[in-house]
Scaffold this motif. Structure first.
Motif, mmCIF file in Angstrom:
data_model
loop_
_atom_site.group_PDB
_atom_site.id
_atom_site.type_symbol
_atom_site.label_atom_id
_atom_site.label_comp_id
_atom_site.label_asym_id
_atom_site.label_seq_id
_atom_site.Cartn_x
_atom_site.Cartn_y
_atom_site.Cartn_z
ATOM 1 N N ARG A 223 0.953 -1.162 0.157
ATOM 2 C CA ARG A 223 0.124 -0.091 -0.196
ATOM 3 C C ARG A 223 0.759 1.244 0.173
ATOM 4 N NH1 ARG A 223 -5.877 -0.065 2.721
ATOM 5 N NH2 ARG A 223 -6.473 -2.156 2.246
ATOM 6 N N PRO A 224 0.453 2.342 -0.482
ATOM 7 C CA PRO A 224 1.093 3.536 -0.726
ATOM 8 C C PRO A 224 1.057 4.127 0.829
ATOM 9 C CG PRO A 224 -0.815 3.862 -1.608
ATOM 10 C CD PRO A 224 -0.982 2.739 -1.663
ATOM 11 N N GLY A 225 2.115 4.879 1.048
ATOM 12 C CA GLY A 225 2.082 5.727 2.559
ATOM 13 C C GLY A 225 2.498 6.846 2.284
ATOM 14 N N GLN A 226 2.136 7.854 3.374
ATOM 15 C CA GLN A 226 2.431 9.407 3.436
ATOM 16 C C GLN A 226 2.283 9.974 2.096
ATOM 17 O OE1 GLN A 226 6.283 9.345 5.526
ATOM 18 N NE2 GLN A 226 5.555 8.221 7.332
ATOM 19 N N SER A 227 3.417 10.651 1.371
ATOM 20 C CA SER A 227 3.154 11.321 0.513
ATOM 21 C C SER A 227 2.883 10.712 -0.903
ATOM 22 C CB SER A 227 4.398 12.413 0.167
ATOM 23 O OG SER A 227 5.599 11.634 -0.138
ATOM 24 N N PHE B 187 16.214 -0.502 10.358
ATOM 25 C CA PHE B 187 15.352 0.336 9.779
ATOM 26 C C PHE B 187 14.178 0.970 10.567
ATOM 27 C CE2 PHE B 187 17.490 -1.464 6.075
ATOM 28 C CZ PHE B 187 17.927 -0.464 5.461
ATOM 29 N N ASP B 188 13.784 0.106 11.672
ATOM 30 C CA ASP B 188 12.476 0.435 12.371
ATOM 31 C C ASP B 188 12.466 1.395 13.514
ATOM 32 O OD1 ASP B 188 11.172 -1.426 11.010
ATOM 33 O OD2 ASP B 188 10.774 -2.894 12.508
ATOM 34 N N ALA B 189 13.667 2.176 13.979
ATOM 35 C CA ALA B 189 13.688 2.672 15.112
ATOM 36 C C ALA B 189 12.898 3.980 14.873
ATOM 37 C CB ALA B 189 15.011 3.051 15.413
ATOM 38 N N ASP B 190 13.156 4.777 13.818
ATOM 39 C CA ASP B 190 12.344 6.010 13.682
ATOM 40 C C ASP B 190 11.189 6.009 12.881
ATOM 41 O OD1 ASP B 190 14.219 7.438 14.965
ATOM 42 O OD2 ASP B 190 15.600 7.309 13.542
ATOM 43 N N ARG B 191 10.376 4.763 12.519
ATOM 44 C CA ARG B 191 9.392 4.577 11.525
ATOM 45 C C ARG B 191 7.945 4.491 12.604
ATOM 46 N NH1 ARG B 191 10.112 2.325 6.498
ATOM 47 N NH2 ARG B 191 12.432 2.764 5.854
ATOM 48 N N THR C 97 9.042 6.093 3.461
ATOM 49 C CA THR C 97 8.560 7.169 4.066
ATOM 50 C C THR C 97 8.931 8.343 3.458
ATOM 51 O OG1 THR C 97 10.420 7.337 5.505
ATOM 52 C CG2 THR C 97 8.712 5.757 6.120
ATOM 53 N N ASP C 98 8.387 9.459 3.852
ATOM 54 C CA ASP C 98 8.772 11.037 3.426
ATOM 55 C C ASP C 98 10.313 11.003 3.942
ATOM 56 O OD1 ASP C 98 6.395 11.224 2.457
ATOM 57 O OD2 ASP C 98 5.719 12.633 3.748
ATOM 58 N N ASP C 99 10.755 10.503 5.056
ATOM 59 C CA ASP C 99 12.088 10.800 5.150
ATOM 60 C C ASP C 99 13.065 9.824 4.620
ATOM 61 O OD1 ASP C 99 11.522 12.976 6.967
ATOM 62 O OD2 ASP C 99 11.214 11.617 8.604
ATOM 63 N N TYR C 100 12.357 8.492 4.158
ATOM 64 C CA TYR C 100 13.208 7.358 3.358
ATOM 65 C C TYR C 100 12.673 7.167 1.982
ATOM 66 C CZ TYR C 100 15.669 2.922 3.480
ATOM 67 O OH TYR C 100 16.393 1.795 3.081
ATOM 68 N N PRO C 101 12.794 8.320 1.212
ATOM 69 C CA PRO C 101 12.171 8.147 -0.053
ATOM 70 C C PRO C 101 12.298 7.091 -1.017
ATOM 71 C CG PRO C 101 13.884 9.706 -0.181
ATOM 72 C CD PRO C 101 13.933 9.296 0.861
ATOM 73 N N TYR C 102 12.435 5.777 -0.598
ATOM 74 C CA TYR C 102 12.540 4.611 -1.279
ATOM 75 C C TYR C 102 11.684 3.648 -0.712
ATOM 76 C CZ TYR C 102 17.131 6.687 0.666
ATOM 77 O OH TYR C 102 17.840 7.362 1.254
ATOM 78 N N ALA D 135 11.482 7.098 -5.486
ATOM 79 C CA ALA D 135 10.434 8.253 -5.691
ATOM 80 C C ALA D 135 10.965 9.031 -6.700
ATOM 81 C CB ALA D 135 9.944 8.690 -4.533
ATOM 82 N N LYS D 136 10.420 9.360 -7.804
ATOM 83 C CA LYS D 136 11.005 10.261 -8.967
ATOM 84 C C LYS D 136 10.578 11.794 -8.269
ATOM 85 C CE LYS D 136 12.668 11.376 -13.026
ATOM 86 N NZ LYS D 136 12.626 12.777 -13.079
#
Length: 518
Positions: free
Chosen positions: A144-148, A192-196, A342-347, A378-379
């Protein structure tokens, strides 16, 4: 499923329909399914430029157990330029290839026009021409898509995604019990999970797949989306090897479509008040252009997902029990894991086992211990990234020739550099690299093209269709598929494309109901 596929060479196409659907991939199949469920009196005709290559029509070729039969299905999907019999039928062969024009079985590359001087272009731009479209050859990943990535002006997006998962047969558990899956996800989670947020933690990839009673995996294609509801619908007709040449529009209203019978070469006019063009993100705007429907945003905001791949050998894992041994099924040892965007992790990252190492390894290899990592970026969306169509030159199907304009921005290059570091970090969490450094695939290799018939909230010149997929200013003309997605996404787009098709099909059903109730 009613079909003209086995009719005599002089087969006659239907003269009229209530709805014509161009393209038989997941989005087109979703329109057929929803209309079959909600408007059982509607006459639906679906045309597909390619042949039927699997049984039932639209099913995934990976489900074909016989290797030779599977190869024939792939070759038949490769349009005007099929590979020779010696070409690979394994989609994992050359997984980490650095070829300038990367090719996958069951697809064919855009012959020309894929790069303009001084631009990056889409050298790996590819198509499939067969009933079921690219979904006869895909990996089945349905995150599923998330955030932006989400479309904020579609208020019922989550319900539509639920419906998309139903149609595609999505499961988050089919491979969750793979013997090495928990270990793979635990190692990734530590990094990867700490800040998500919780819904963006490392998790099992939702897949369009189910298990048989014997334990074999069956991959969803468009056949699953069609469902028995469509196959049993006596008013649904599938016409393979039929090319939509021009949608007939008079005074802003759809009147039908001209169809070329690819067997006879004859042009047949099919009258209909509704035409849905779901012919993929490059051929959908091509048909609109050929039909004289050219809103300002047509073909623009072309979005491919820059992709980096890597492979590692899991360290410190024990030999796992043997899973399914069917020729066409992956042996579920380490499964498919997902590192969400995520928006902070744009891949968006997916880690899936490879059936074999991409490079020779010494000694015994534990089954499932070689995993491929694919990071999709994300392009940076640009109006100037576009597919244009020639008013004079034609392609191999006699349609307006394509010319791709596509450039990676400075932001894209930074994102790719960061993604390379991220995929190396993920690999180090899991094991030891095989095959050298990560490889950046050529643009177009993701096959996740989007944006060329994008939807918008209002008709302001930056979109082609409304939130239900109806083309601005052209009543009865709908567009569908990944091309309608207007956001910069990194996740696999098929689920979102199907979800948006559900909204369009429901709109058509309401319109047909209103017409028939008068």
């Amino acid at each position: 499923m009613s079909s003209l596929s086995d009719a005599a060479p002089e087969r006659r196409l239907p003269d009229s329909a209530d709805v014509v659907i161009v393209g038989s991939g997941p989005a087109g199949a979703a329109y057929a399914r929803i209309l079959s469920e909600t408007s059982p009196a509607a006459r639906i005709v679906m045309i597909e430029v390619g042949p039927i290559v699997s049984d039932p029509p639209g099913s995934h070729v990976k489900n074909i157990a016989d290797n030779a039969e599977r190869a024939r299905a792939q070759r038949a999907s490769e349009g005007p330029r099929p590979q020779d019999d010696a070409a690979s039928t394994n989609t994992m062969d050359d997984y980490a290839s650095d070829a300038a024009r990367l090719w996958r079985p069951g697809t064919y590359l855009l012959a020309s026009g894929y790069r303009q001087p001084g631009e990056d272009g889409l050298p790996a731009a590819a198509f499939s021409s067969n009933v079921g479209g690219m979904a006869a050859h895909w990996t089945g990943a349905c995150p599923r898509p998330g955030q932006s990535e989400r479309i904020d002006f579609v208020p019922d997006l989550d319900e539509l995604l639920d419906e998309g998962e139903r149609l595609l047969g999505v499961s988050a558990t089919a491979l969750a019990d793979a013997p090495l899956a928990d270990e793979v996800q635990a190692r990734l989670a530590r990094g990867f999970d700490a800040d998500r947020p919780a819904d963006r933690h490392v998790q099992t990839m939702p897949l369009a797949v189910h298990r048989t009673a014997e334990g074999n995996l069956v991959w969803s294609g468009a056949d699953v989306v069609f469902g028995e509801e469509t196959r049993a619908n006596p008013l649904f007709t599938l016409v393979p090897e039929a090319l939509g040449r021009r949608v007939i529009v008079e005074d802003g209203v759809v009147r039908g479509i001209d169809v070329e019978d690819r067997r006879s070469g004859e042009i047949h006019r099919l009258t209909s008040p509704v035409v849905v063009v779901a012919a993929d993100s490059l051929r959908t705007p091509q048909l609109l252009f050929a039909s004289g429907v050219t809103p300002p945003a047509l073909g623009r905001y072309l979005n491919d997902q820059p992709q980096i791949v890597h492979a590692v050998r899991l360290r410190d894992v024990e030999d796992a029990p043997t899973g399914s041994t069917a020729d066409s099924a992956i042996t579920a040892q380490s499964g498919v894991s997902w590192v969400p965007f995520t928006d902070d992790y744009p891949y968006h990252g997916q880690v899936m086992q490879l059936d074999a190492s991409p490079v020779p390894l010494e000694g015994d290899v534990i089954p499932g211990s070689i995993v491929g990592l694919g990071w999709f970026c994300a392009k940076d969306l640009q109006e100037s990234d576009r597919v244009e169509f020639s008013p004079d030159d034609v392609d191999e199907y006699g349609m307006p020739a394509m010319r791709i304009h596509y450039t990676l921005t400075e932001r894209d290059h930074r994102t790719l550099a960061d993604a390379a570091e991220a995929i190396i970090a993920a690999g180090e969490l899991l094991g030891d690299p095989v095959g050298g450094d990560p490889i950046t695939f050529p643009p177009g290799a993701s096959l996740h093209y989007q944006g060329t018939v994008r939807m918008g909230e209002v008709d302001d010149g930056t979109s082609v269709c409304d939130p239900h997929g109806e083309v601005w200013g052209t009543r009865g003309l709908f567009v569908a598929g990944n091309g309608v997605i207007p956001t910069a996404t990194a996740c696999n787009p098929t689920l979102t494309g199907v979800a948006l098709a559900v909204a369009g099909a429901r709109r058509i059903a309401r319109t047909l109901d209103a017409l028939t109730s008068k």
